[in-house]
Design a protein around this motif. Structure first.
Motif, mmCIF file in Angstrom:
data_model
loop_
_atom_site.group_PDB
_atom_site.id
_atom_site.type_symbol
_atom_site.label_atom_id
_atom_site.label_comp_id
_atom_site.label_asym_id
_atom_site.label_seq_id
_atom_site.Cartn_x
_atom_site.Cartn_y
_atom_site.Cartn_z
ATOM 1 N N ALA A 167 -7.594 3.710 2.533
ATOM 2 C CA ALA A 167 -7.035 2.549 2.415
ATOM 3 C C ALA A 167 -7.239 1.340 3.790
ATOM 4 O O ALA A 167 -6.439 0.968 4.371
ATOM 5 C CB ALA A 167 -5.137 2.494 2.055
ATOM 6 N N ILE A 227 -2.835 0.331 -4.343
ATOM 7 C CA ILE A 227 -3.014 -1.171 -3.209
ATOM 8 C C ILE A 227 -3.129 -2.225 -4.564
ATOM 9 O O ILE A 227 -3.550 -2.137 -4.917
ATOM 10 C CB ILE A 227 -4.100 -1.522 -2.993
ATOM 11 N N ILE A 237 1.094 -1.252 0.020
ATOM 12 C CA ILE A 237 0.278 0.192 -0.062
ATOM 13 C C ILE A 237 0.774 0.756 -0.086
ATOM 14 O O ILE A 237 1.525 1.164 0.591
ATOM 15 C CB ILE A 237 -0.822 -0.254 0.735
#
Length: 147
Positions: free
Chosen positions: A128, A111, A45
């Motif tokens: 996220a 991601i 991420i």
């Protein structure tokens, strides 16, 4: 009088089709997503800057309409049609430039997911929250969600 009315209607049709045509020429800037939904494991991420200054928005369409209307006021016959088209194209370009100069890039998250089938998918989305490396997730509909 009837020819002038037909010319105005034709000009309006040219304006509308020019706005649609110019919009279709834009480069899509959406996130990279899986071709079909699937599941996998989050590999990374990372925070990225999402460039919001691409694409067609209200400024482009409004510029095309305003430019076409102004161009339609010039000349008669085929000269009027040419002025309408040129006005719509110029207005769309100017509206797009103004709109893009006012947009600012925003924070987003890239991601990367190792899919169960062995491939990788990367999705760029605005949040996220709740996701960590190693989480089981589902990829689909332009997003990554917990599985």
């Amino acid at each position: 009088m009837r020819n002038r009315l037909l010319s105005k209607q034709f000009g309006a049709a040219i304006i509308a089709s020019s706005a649609i045509f110019i919009g279709a020429c834009a480069t899509p800037t959406g996130p990279a997503v899986a071709a079909s939904p699937g599941s996998g494991t989050v590999q990374s991420i990372e925070m990225v800057q999402e460039d919001a200054r691409n694409g067609v928005g209200l400024g482009t369409v409004a510029g095309a309409v305003i430019g076409g209307v102004l161009g339609n006021q010039i000349g008669e016959g085929s000269g009027n049609t040419a002025a309408t088209i040129a006005g719509a194209a110029g207005g769309a370009y100017a509206g797009n430039r103004i709109e893009n100069s006012r947009r600012q890039p925003s924070d987003a998250y890239k991601i990367t997911v190792r899919m169960d089938g062995g491939g990788y998918q990367s999705v760029v989305q605005r949040s996220a929250t709740g996701l960590s490396v190693g989480d089981r997730v589902r990829v689909g509909n332009n997003s990554v969600t917990e599985y």
